[in-house]
Structures are given as structure tokens and as C-alpha cells.
Design a protein around this motif. Structure first.
Motif, PDB file in Angstrom:
ATOM      1  N   LEU A  56      18.882   5.287  -6.786  1.00  0.00           N
ATOM      2  CA  LEU A  56      18.157   4.900  -7.995  1.00  0.00           C
ATOM      3  C   LEU A  56      17.226   3.721  -7.714  1.00  0.00           C
ATOM      4  N   GLU A  57      17.698   2.755  -6.944  1.00  0.00           N
ATOM      5  CA  GLU A  57      16.842   1.622  -6.591  1.00  0.00           C
ATOM      6  C   GLU A  57      15.631   2.089  -5.799  1.00  0.00           C
ATOM      7  N   ILE A  58      15.855   3.035  -4.887  1.00  0.00           N
ATOM      8  CA  ILE A  58      14.762   3.543  -4.058  1.00  0.00           C
ATOM      9  C   ILE A  58      13.726   4.260  -4.914  1.00  0.00           C
ATOM     10  N   THR A  59      14.190   5.090  -5.847  1.00  0.00           N
ATOM     11  CA  THR A  59      13.256   5.882  -6.645  1.00  0.00           C
ATOM     12  C   THR A  59      12.455   5.043  -7.628  1.00  0.00           C
ATOM     13  N   THR A  60      12.905   3.820  -7.928  1.00  0.00           N
ATOM     14  CA  THR A  60      12.148   2.965  -8.842  1.00  0.00           C
ATOM     15  C   THR A  60      11.122   2.099  -8.108  1.00  0.00           C
ATOM     16  N   ALA A  61      11.099   2.173  -6.787  1.00  0.00           N
ATOM     17  CA  ALA A  61      10.098   1.424  -6.005  1.00  0.00           C
ATOM     18  C   ALA A  61       8.765   2.161  -6.108  1.00  0.00           C
ATOM     19  N   VAL A  62       7.769   1.519  -6.716  1.00  0.00           N
ATOM     20  CA  VAL A  62       6.545   2.231  -7.064  1.00  0.00           C
ATOM     21  C   VAL A  62       5.436   2.131  -6.025  1.00  0.00           C
ATOM     22  N   ASP A  63       5.618   1.372  -4.976  1.00  0.00           N
ATOM     23  CA  ASP A  63       4.625   1.352  -3.910  1.00  0.00           C
ATOM     24  C   ASP A  63       5.325   1.092  -2.584  1.00  0.00           C
ATOM     25  N   ARG A  64       4.588   1.225  -1.501  1.00  0.00           N
ATOM     26  CA  ARG A  64       5.194   1.176  -0.171  1.00  0.00           C
ATOM     27  C   ARG A  64       5.806  -0.181   0.143  1.00  0.00           C
ATOM     28  N   GLU A  65       5.141  -1.256  -0.260  1.00  0.00           N
ATOM     29  CA  GLU A  65       5.662  -2.591   0.031  1.00  0.00           C
ATOM     30  C   GLU A  65       6.980  -2.839  -0.710  1.00  0.00           C
ATOM     31  N   LEU A  66       7.033  -2.438  -1.984  1.00  0.00           N
ATOM     32  CA  LEU A  66       8.272  -2.605  -2.753  1.00  0.00           C
ATOM     33  C   LEU A  66       9.362  -1.703  -2.194  1.00  0.00           C
ATOM     34  N   LEU A  67       8.998  -0.503  -1.764  1.00  0.00           N
ATOM     35  CA  LEU A  67       9.971   0.410  -1.165  1.00  0.00           C
ATOM     36  C   LEU A  67      10.565  -0.210   0.092  1.00  0.00           C
ATOM     37  N   ALA A  68       9.719  -0.827   0.923  1.00  0.00           N
ATOM     38  CA  ALA A  68      10.193  -1.459   2.153  1.00  0.00           C
ATOM     39  C   ALA A  68      11.137  -2.614   1.842  1.00  0.00           C
ATOM     40  N   ALA A  69      10.771  -3.452   0.865  1.00  0.00           N
ATOM     41  CA  ALA A  69      11.623  -4.581   0.494  1.00  0.00           C
ATOM     42  C   ALA A  69      12.958  -4.103  -0.073  1.00  0.00           C
ATOM     43  N   THR A  70      12.920  -3.034  -0.881  1.00  0.00           N
ATOM     44  CA  THR A  70      14.149  -2.467  -1.437  1.00  0.00           C
ATOM     45  C   THR A  70      15.043  -1.934  -0.331  1.00  0.00           C
ATOM     46  N   ALA A  71      14.436  -1.238   0.640  1.00  0.00           N
ATOM     47  CA  ALA A  71      15.202  -0.662   1.750  1.00  0.00           C
ATOM     48  C   ALA A  71      15.883  -1.752   2.572  1.00  0.00           C
ATOM     49  N   VAL A  72      15.172  -2.824   2.851  1.00  0.00           N
ATOM     50  CA  VAL A  72      15.733  -3.920   3.640  1.00  0.00           C
ATOM     51  C   VAL A  72      16.882  -4.578   2.879  1.00  0.00           C
ATOM     52  N   ASP A  73      16.705  -4.800   1.586  1.00  0.00           N
ATOM     53  CA  ASP A  73      17.768  -5.403   0.779  1.00  0.00           C
ATOM     54  C   ASP A  73      19.001  -4.500   0.739  1.00  0.00           C
ATOM     55  N   LEU A  74      18.800  -3.191   0.582  1.00  0.00           N
ATOM     56  CA  LEU A  74      19.920  -2.260   0.566  1.00  0.00           C
ATOM     57  C   LEU A  74      20.627  -2.223   1.915  1.00  0.00           C
ATOM     58  N   GLY A  75      19.853  -2.284   2.992  1.00  0.00           N
ATOM     59  CA  GLY A  75      20.442  -2.274   4.324  1.00  0.00           C
ATOM     60  C   GLY A  75      21.395  -3.438   4.528  1.00  0.00           C
ATOM     61  N   ARG A  76      21.038  -4.575   3.982  1.00  0.00           N
ATOM     62  CA  ARG A  76      21.890  -5.752   4.141  1.00  0.00           C
ATOM     63  C   ARG A  76      23.096  -5.701   3.194  1.00  0.00           C
ATOM     64  N   ARG A  77      22.875  -5.260   1.953  1.00  0.00           N
ATOM     65  CA  ARG A  77      23.970  -5.247   0.979  1.00  0.00           C
ATOM     66  C   ARG A  77      24.971  -4.129   1.231  1.00  0.00           C
ATOM     67  N   LEU A  78      24.482  -2.940   1.537  1.00  0.00           N
ATOM     68  CA  LEU A  78      25.379  -1.790   1.673  1.00  0.00           C
ATOM     69  C   LEU A  78      26.151  -1.779   2.984  1.00  0.00           C
ATOM     70  N   PHE A  79      25.528  -2.288   4.042  1.00  0.00           N
ATOM     71  CA  PHE A  79      26.128  -2.144   5.371  1.00  0.00           C
ATOM     72  C   PHE A  79      26.518  -3.469   6.017  1.00  0.00           C
TER      73      PHE A  79
END
Length: 297
Positions: A56-79
Motif C-alpha cells: 500500500l505504501e508503494i502504490t501511494t508513491a506518485v513519482d519515482r523519487e517518492l517511490l525510491a524514498a519509500t522503498a529505502v524506508d521499507l527496506g530498513r523497517r521491514l528487514f
């Protein structure tokens, strides 16, 4: 070769690897606040909840820069990663360019780029298999102590790493998501890799949508060169917002209290008005118009 799966230690997603079957039964007698807390507790323990939230967090990222920041944050929180980075390959498809990274010193990335990237066994395995891989997967245990990539990680205070492929159109790999753990933390397990793979698939889909919308917006601009953005009022505007949200004609009809054929007619009128050849191109044209009403004259 995969190492033996280790129990997942990250409190937020503890059961992704250990397969815990803990379940908190519903209790109609509990107060609303207690129910909410119990639901949050269940969400924090259930891997499906955790990964669904990530998607859900990924799908709400509306541009590439926000998608990248979301992915990095998830990588740290989830793993439980100490550092993470989102990379996209250059035009030639060979050199990863960092879009967003957090947790690693600049020297760590520079050393990797200058002396290790071309011989990185993890990246090589990811590109060959099209699947996520960890350093412990790509390097045999007997070779770990002398492997260049292991020495690089250790020098900068890191332990195991994971890389996952980001797929673009046609299934080609257009980038990677990278995460690394602290040197004293446990290596990534099979459960971590499976969850990481699912996150990367969601990211790949979001990237593909971003590319298609950008292309459609470009086509829309070419079809209306130099033309002012048109003002939408009343029902046309309501339908436009729903199309932009991805609603089907059936959903539009239900939301606006009209028949499905009428909803379809409204969408077709919008498509003709913007000169869009399909619904995706129409959504791109509407995005340019609806989020910037002040420019519509």
C-alpha cells in the motif's frame, strides 16, 4: 546456495521467517480502543499484514523519487537493515545510478563503484536469475572469509546484504533495491528473501505504471501542442477524478448514483475532449489538468 533460514528478529515483522501462528481472537466485549490495539498487535505480527501495508505504501508513491524514498524506508523497517539504496540502471543498462540511499557513508558506495560493482557476485546472480539474492546466497560459506564483497561489507561495519531486481517493461531488469545489515546482526534468511522478493515485485509494478503514465502524458502533450489546459466543471470533473483514481465505469456509476452506460458515456466524452486514445492516456491528461486547476485559465 541458500543458508539455513534464521528466525526473523525485526519486531515489526517477526513472523515473516518463523511462520508463527499466533492469533488474537475477536472479542465483541472489548472496548473500541482495546480492539484497535489488539488489531495493531496482530498486524505487527502477521506477515501478510506487514507485506500488504508495504505494498500500500508503494502504490501511494506518485513519482519515482517518492517511490525510491519509500522503498529505502521499507527496506530498513521491514528487514532490520542498517542501510538501503534504490538504484536504476543507466541508458545502456549496465551501471546502476543511485536514486535514493540512506544509512551508508559516501565512501562505502564509492569504493563499491570503483572496485567491486563489476565483479559483485550478488548483482551477477540477481541479473542472471531475475530473483532476489543475498551475499550469503551468492558466496559459498567456505569462501566467505576471503570474498572481496564480504571484506568490503566488513570494513564499513556491515554484515549480510540483499539485492532485489526491479523489472521494467518486457521483464528486463532496470534497477535494484539493496539492503545491508550491521556486521553483528544475523544473516538474511530464506523468509527474508521471500518477503524481499514480494516487495521488489510491487516496486517493479509501480515503476512500470510510472513509465506508462509518463509516456501517456507525453503523447497527450503532443496531441494538444501548446493548448491551454481545459476547465472541467460539474459531473465531468467528478468523473475525471474517479478515472484518475483508477475507477471502472461500474465503480463510477455506483459512486455518482448514475447508470453504468451513462458513466461510460461520460468517460468517452472526456477521452474525446482530451484526444486520448485509451484510458491510461486519459488518466495522464487528467493528472496534468486536475492537480493544477489554477493553470486552466
Amino acid at each position: 546456495m541458500f543458508t539455513e533460514a534464521q528466525p526473523f528478529y525485526c519486531p515489526m515483522a517477526q513472523t515473516i521467517a518463523d511462520g508463527s501462528s499466533k492469533f488474537i481472537p475477536p472479542n465483541g466485549g472489548m472496548g473500541s480502543c482495546t480492539r484497535a490495539r489488539r488489531w495493531d498487535d496482530l498486524s505487527a505480527l502477521d506477515p501478510d499484514f506487514v507485506l500488504a501495508d508495504a505494498v500500500l505504501e508503494i502504490t501511494t508513491a506518485v513519482d519515482r523519487e517518492l517511490l525510491a524514498a519509500t522503498a529505502v524506508d521499507l527496506g530498513r523497517r521491514l528487514f532490520g537493515a542498517a542501510a538501503a539504496g534504490f538504484f536504476l540502471f543507466d541508458g545502456g543498462g549496465t551501471c546502476p545510478q543511485v536514486v535514493h540511499a540512506k544509512g551508508a557513508a559516501a565512501g562505502f558506495v564509492e569504493e563499491y563503484e570503483h572496485s567491486l560493482r563489476r565483479v559483485d557476485p550478488v548483482l551477477r546472480l540477481v541479473r542472471r536469475s531475475g530473483r532476489a539474492a543475498s551475499a550469503r546466497c551468492a558466496i559459498a560459506p567456505v569462501d566467505w572469509g576471503t570474498a572481496a564483497i564480504a571484506g568490503h561489507l566488513k570494513r564499513w561495519g556491515f554484515g549480510d546484504s540483499m539485492q532485489g531486481p526491479l523489472h521494467g517493461g518486457g521483464g528486463r531488469i532496470v534497477g535494484t533495491l539493496n539492503v545491508v545489515r550491521h556486521r553483528d546482526d544475523r544473516p538474511f534468511g530464506v523468509g527474508d528473501l521471500a518477503a524481499f522478493e514480494r516487495v521488489c515485485r510491487a516496486l517493479s509494478h509501480a515503476l512500470d505504471v510510472d513509465v506508462r503514465l509518463a509516456s501517456a502524458a507525453s503523447d497527450c502533450a503532443l496531441a494538444n501542442p501548446g493548448g491551454p489546459l481545459m476547465r472541467l466543471e460539474g459531473r465531468a470533473r467528478d468523473v475525471g477524478w474517479l478515472v484518475l483514481d483508477g475507477a471502472t465505469n461500474k465503480v463510477i456509476a455506483r459512486q455518482l448514483g448514475i447508470s453504468e452506460p451513462t458513466a461510460k458515456e461520460h468517460v468517452e466524452r472526456l477521452r474525446a475532449r482530451f484526444g486520448a486514445v485509451n484510458r491510461t492516456q486519459l488518466a495522464a491528461c487528467l493528472a496534468q489538468h486536475l492537480v493544477r486547476p489554477a493553470e486552466s485559465g
